[in-house]
Design a protein around this motif. Structure first.
Motif, mmCIF file in Angstrom:
data_model
loop_
_atom_site.group_PDB
_atom_site.id
_atom_site.type_symbol
_atom_site.label_atom_id
_atom_site.label_comp_id
_atom_site.label_asym_id
_atom_site.label_seq_id
_atom_site.Cartn_x
_atom_site.Cartn_y
_atom_site.Cartn_z
ATOM 1 N N GLN A 104 80.132 44.310 38.662
ATOM 2 C CA GLN A 104 79.756 44.117 40.060
ATOM 3 C C GLN A 104 80.949 43.570 40.845
ATOM 4 O O GLN A 104 81.643 42.678 40.364
ATOM 5 N N ASN A 109 82.490 41.995 53.366
ATOM 6 C CA ASN A 109 81.325 41.972 54.248
ATOM 7 C C ASN A 109 80.042 41.569 53.528
ATOM 8 O O ASN A 109 78.958 41.604 54.116
ATOM 9 N N GLU A 111 78.667 43.098 50.915
ATOM 10 C CA GLU A 111 78.019 44.181 50.188
ATOM 11 C C GLU A 111 78.522 44.237 48.746
ATOM 12 O O GLU A 111 79.644 43.825 48.453
ATOM 13 N N VAL A 112 77.680 44.752 47.864
ATOM 14 C CA VAL A 112 78.007 44.839 46.439
ATOM 15 C C VAL A 112 78.364 46.278 46.087
ATOM 16 O O VAL A 112 77.704 47.226 46.524
ATOM 17 N N ARG A 113 79.419 46.433 45.317
ATOM 18 C CA ARG A 113 79.802 47.724 44.788
ATOM 19 C C ARG A 113 79.929 47.608 43.275
ATOM 20 O O ARG A 113 79.919 46.510 42.710
ATOM 21 N N GLU A 188 82.745 55.784 46.397
ATOM 22 C CA GLU A 188 83.270 55.218 47.633
ATOM 23 C C GLU A 188 84.804 55.196 47.685
ATOM 24 O O GLU A 188 85.384 54.735 48.664
ATOM 25 N N ALA A 194 78.563 52.985 45.034
ATOM 26 C CA ALA A 194 77.540 52.283 45.800
ATOM 27 C C ALA A 194 76.162 52.762 45.360
ATOM 28 O O ALA A 194 75.966 53.930 45.009
#
Length: 263
Positions: A104, A109, A111-113, A188, A194
């Motif tokens: 992870q 910002n 957000e998790v990728r 991404e 994502a």
């Protein structure tokens, strides 16, 4: 004859997309943790001049039909998550996943990728980050007095501090994420994926549990691109494209011959 022109054009467009995908795979042959894409095709609508099983006379049915297809299209590009070769880097911050799962990553910002690229680094604050500076989640901070870092196969991160070399201190726990349908993840760039509605929600667990793989310190996973297979696919795409152009040329010659008859 006119229909053949448009039908062959769909084949040329489809092979162009196939070539683009092959080029992308070959370009990433040395990208850490890269997963190759595989193009799928499907045929387009058919013109039914005679439907199979249709009545051709009283009490008689046609065993076959007359169906003329209108070409092909790309139905999707599937990410193939077969494992790549694992190489020894002898870098204590390089971590490979032996089996299923993703690390992870937390973006600025919030957000998790997710990524298979385990080439991690330590930033100025001592946090474990990716090569782009994105924080690994859950956040792991290495104390400045640490002289060695050990990452177990279960993701446990421990250090030995200066002045206390006989003592090992656990500073964090790496977790891995699985998806019901990893092929549904959205690529991404930057080796990141994502979550999407197609992939399903993430299943977070300790490495080695719930179907996730183990972590291997000092190793990295290479791309799973097979250069020989990609080159064969490249040749096949080129020949298919040429055959479609030949079909267009033939249809054009037939139209020219028809025009001559009119004259």
């Amino acid at each position: 004859m006119i229909r053949a022109l448009y039908t062959s054009a769909t084949g040329m467009n489809a092979q162009t997309t196939n070539l683009d995908n092959t080029a992308h795979n070959l370009a990433n042959v040395n990208t850490t943790g890269y997963k190759k894409g595989e193009v799928s095709f499907q045929d387009l609508l058919y013109y039914n001049q005679q439907t199979p099983g249709g009545v051709v006379a009283q009490g008689l049915q046609s065993p076959i039909g007359i169906q003329i297809g209108s070409g092909t299209r790309v139905s999707g590009i599937t990410k193939i998550f077969t494992p790549g070769a694992i190489i020894n880097t002898q870098n204590p911050l390089d971590i490979a996943i032996e089996g299923e799962g993703f690390f992870q990553v937390l973006l600025p910002n919030g957000e998790v990728r997710y990524t298979r690229d385990g080439s991690f680094r330590i930033n100025a604050q001592g946090s474990l980050v990716t090569s782009d500076g994105f924080l690994v989640s859950p956040q792991i901070t290495i104390p400045p007095q640490a002289v060695s870092i050990t990452i177990g196969s279960d993701g446990t991160v421990s250090v030995q501090n200066a002045g206390a070399l006989n003592t090992t201190t656990v500073v964090g726990q790496l977790t891995l994420v699985r998806f019901q349908n990893p092929a549904g993840l959205s690529a991404e760039g930057r080796n990141l994926f994502a979550e999407t509605a197609a992939s399903g929600p993430p299943i977070i667990s300790v490495p080695g549990q719930n179907g996730t793989g183990f972590t291997r310190q000092g190793f990295l996973e290479r791309s799973n691109v097979d250069v020989v297979s990609e080159l064969i696919n490249l040749i096949t795409s080129q020949r298919a494209y040429e055959f479609n152009t030949r079909a267009i040329r033939t249809a054009d010659n037939m139209l020219a011959a028809t025009t001559e008859l009119v004259r």
